[in-house]
Enzyme design. Structure first.
Site, PDB file in Angstrom:
ATOM      1  N   HIS A 204       0.805  -1.222   0.000  1.00 49.03           N
ATOM      2  CA  HIS A 204       0.000   0.000   0.000  1.00 49.03           C
ATOM      3  C   HIS A 204       0.839   1.274   0.000  1.00 49.03           C
ATOM      4  O   HIS A 204       0.294   2.365  -0.085  1.00 49.03           O
ATOM      5  CB  HIS A 204      -0.943   0.032   1.203  1.00 49.03           C
TER       6      HIS A 204
HETATM    7  C1  UD1 Z   1      -1.999   5.183   6.171  1.00 46.86           C
HETATM    8  C2  UD1 Z   1      -0.699   5.637   6.832  1.00 46.86           C
HETATM    9  C3  UD1 Z   1       0.353   4.554   6.669  1.00 46.86           C
HETATM   10  C4  UD1 Z   1      -0.151   3.224   7.156  1.00 46.86           C
HETATM   11  C5  UD1 Z   1      -1.453   2.896   6.463  1.00 46.86           C
HETATM   12  C6  UD1 Z   1      -2.040   1.593   6.946  1.00 46.86           C
HETATM   13  C7  UD1 Z   1      -0.169   8.047   6.823  1.00 46.86           C
HETATM   14  C8  UD1 Z   1       0.692   9.065   6.198  1.00 46.86           C
HETATM   15  N1  UD1 Z   1      -0.153   6.836   6.208  1.00 46.86           N
HETATM   16  O1  UD1 Z   1      -1.747   5.058   4.784  1.00 46.86           O
HETATM   17  O2  UD1 Z   1       1.500   4.905   7.415  1.00 46.86           O
HETATM   18  O3  UD1 Z   1       0.809   2.231   6.885  1.00 46.86           O
HETATM   19  O4  UD1 Z   1      -2.391   3.953   6.722  1.00 46.86           O
HETATM   20  O5  UD1 Z   1      -3.164   1.240   6.201  1.00 46.86           O
HETATM   21  O6  UD1 Z   1      -0.818   8.296   7.804  1.00 46.86           O
HETATM   22  N2  UD1 Z   1      -9.054   4.943   1.883  1.00 46.86           N
HETATM   23  C9  UD1 Z   1     -10.268   4.288   1.823  1.00 46.86           C
HETATM   24  N3  UD1 Z   1     -10.859   3.946   3.008  1.00 46.86           N
HETATM   25  C10 UD1 Z   1     -10.338   4.224   4.209  1.00 46.86           C
HETATM   26  C11 UD1 Z   1      -9.108   4.903   4.262  1.00 46.86           C
HETATM   27  C12 UD1 Z   1      -8.466   5.241   3.084  1.00 46.86           C
HETATM   28  O7  UD1 Z   1     -10.797   4.014   0.757  1.00 46.86           O
HETATM   29  O8  UD1 Z   1     -10.947   3.867   5.234  1.00 46.86           O
HETATM   30  C13 UD1 Z   1      -8.383   5.296   0.614  1.00 46.86           C
HETATM   31  C14 UD1 Z   1      -8.618   6.731   0.215  1.00 46.86           C
HETATM   32  O9  UD1 Z   1      -8.681   6.785  -1.171  1.00 46.86           O
HETATM   33  C15 UD1 Z   1      -7.357   7.425   0.683  1.00 46.86           C
HETATM   34  C16 UD1 Z   1      -6.317   6.343   0.502  1.00 46.86           C
HETATM   35  O10 UD1 Z   1      -6.982   5.119   0.787  1.00 46.86           O
HETATM   36  O11 UD1 Z   1      -7.088   8.579  -0.040  1.00 46.86           O
HETATM   37  C17 UD1 Z   1      -5.132   6.521   1.424  1.00 46.86           C
HETATM   38  O12 UD1 Z   1      -5.565   6.609   2.790  1.00 46.86           O
HETATM   39  P1  UD1 Z   1      -4.678   7.395   3.882  1.00 46.86           P
HETATM   40  O13 UD1 Z   1      -5.259   7.256   5.214  1.00 46.86           O
HETATM   41  O14 UD1 Z   1      -4.392   8.776   3.378  1.00 46.86           O
HETATM   42  O15 UD1 Z   1      -3.298   6.651   3.797  1.00 46.86           O
HETATM   43  P2  UD1 Z   1      -2.955   5.080   3.749  1.00 46.86           P
HETATM   44  O16 UD1 Z   1      -2.364   4.795   2.412  1.00 46.86           O
HETATM   45  O17 UD1 Z   1      -4.089   4.247   4.231  1.00 46.86           O
END
Ligand code: UD1
Length: 360
Positions: A204
């Protein structure tokens, strides 16, 4: 102080299994009041609520519902919404976990309001400042009054950054507390018809999934491996979006199983039985080291070097030939055998609770 009030802040999937044992251990001290704040950084059922259910955690007292956004938006939104909670609830101490955006955002709010902060999983460093998590770790550790490290390298890094030794406590790994508690339940969840050999994959990180050419390389390698060995790949929403955007699918390969992100127990069950795990997650490098399962990390560096020096982890970098060679080596039976690091013994949260209790 008679009844100190501790406020915990969590936001993303890897936080939940870290806070659970700390809440439990602090509850043993009947005098401590606790509040749990969920920032809402992760909001999908599979990334959030399922963890609260399976780990038998109390529902959050407050959900800030920040959702997704750019790093600046997400961090700023947590800060804006968390500040009034601190002002209203007036905790004696705030505890934050790991290295996600919610962690640093809450830390900054505490610094401005002069509320003492404790950081669980302090001191880890990849020395790669292009990683958002590295910035989150560095800043949070500078702000924290109490720093709880999982391994000696954390203490060494903090000492080098000038943090007073009296603030640093080597307590071990709280995520392993949860793993040890949940292992019997996870073993009962092992699917009946798992093949003897299989590869378990999670990816991811932006460095892997936002680069479409590289993501395509990895998927083609997994597809090729899946012709002889089953590959199970629960796909993070970020990765799913990128795969869809690049029209990459594993559809034509019967041995390649892409699924939704799995609940904690199901994923742990698979980790106990996998021949090898291919990942870019931090926590999974630690869980596989504890379980003795070989792990290949698709990154150039790790903030958890003990999983390489002592554990079962190997860094493959972003090099297709190396990744392929490492996978083939493990699948041919050459497993890296490791040891469990000191203090990864299921009692880290108790050590944290003793320090926190003694602070009041
Ligand atoms: C975040 C953390 C990362 C961790 C990971 C675990 C930061 C900078 N990154 O990354 O360190 O390893 O979580 O999973 O805090 N999204 C969904 N549903 C959700 C959450 C996210 O669809 O419930 C999608 C959205 O399109 C979002 C993308 O995933 O933009 C990224 O989510 P985000 O929380 O920004 O970062 P992660 O890649 O999950």
């Amino acid at each position: 102080m008679a009844n100190p009030h501790i406020l915990h802040v969590v936001g993303a999937r890897p936080n939940f299994m870290k806070v659970a044992p700390v809440i439990r251990a602090l509850a043993e001290y009947g005098s401590i009041r606790q509040t749990l704040v969920h920032t809402g950084q992760h909001y999908d059922f599979n990334l959030s609520e399922t963890f609260f259910q399976e780990l038998e955690m109390p529902a959050p007292d407050v959900n800030l519902l920040v959702g997704s956004g750019s790093h600046a938006q997400q961090t700023a939104e947590v800060m804006k919404r968390f500040e009034p909670v601190v002002l209203e609830r007036r905790p004696e101490m705030v505890m934050v976990y790991g290295d996600v955006n919610s962690t640093v955002a809450a830390a900054l709010v505490c610094a401005k309001l002069q509320v003492p902060l404790a950081h669980v999983e302090a001191g880890l460093r990849s020395f790669d400042r292009t990683m958002p998590e590295e910035i989150n770790r560095l800043l949070t550790d500078q702000i924290a009054a109490l720093l709880f490290t999982p391994s000696q390298d954390g203490n060494d890094n903090l000492a080098r950054e000038g943090i007073a030794p009296s603030r640093i406590h080597l307590v071990g790994n709280v995520m392993i507390d949860t793993l040890m508690r949940m292992l019997p339940c996870a073993r009962a969840r092992v699917p009946a018809h798992l093949p003897d050999q299989f590869v378990l994959v999670t990816l991811h990180r932006p460095t892997n999934v936002d680069d479409v050419a590289w993501l395509g390389h990895i998927l083609r390698l997994l597809a090729r491996i899946s012709e002889s060995t089953t590959v199970i790949f629960p796909v993070h929403p970020r990765t799913r979006e990128r795969l869809a955007a690049a029209a990459l699918t594993g559809e034509n390969h019967r041995g390649l199983h892409l699924s939704q992100p799995l609940p904690y127990l199901d994923f742990l069950a698979l980790q106990t039985r996998a021949t090898v795990v291919v990942t870019d997650s931090g926590g999974i490098q630690e869980e596989t080291t504890f379980l003795g399962t070989p792990c290949i990390t698709v990154r150039e560096n790790t903030e958890r070097p003990i999983t390489v020096t002592l554990g079962t982890n190997t860094l493959a970098g972003r090099n297709p030939a190396r990744l392929c060679a490492e996978l083939e080596r493990v699948l041919s039976g050459a497993r890296k055998r490791g040891q469990v690091p000191p203090y990864w013994d299921g009692h880290a949260a108790e050590r944290i609770a003793a320090v926190v209790h003694a602070a009041f």
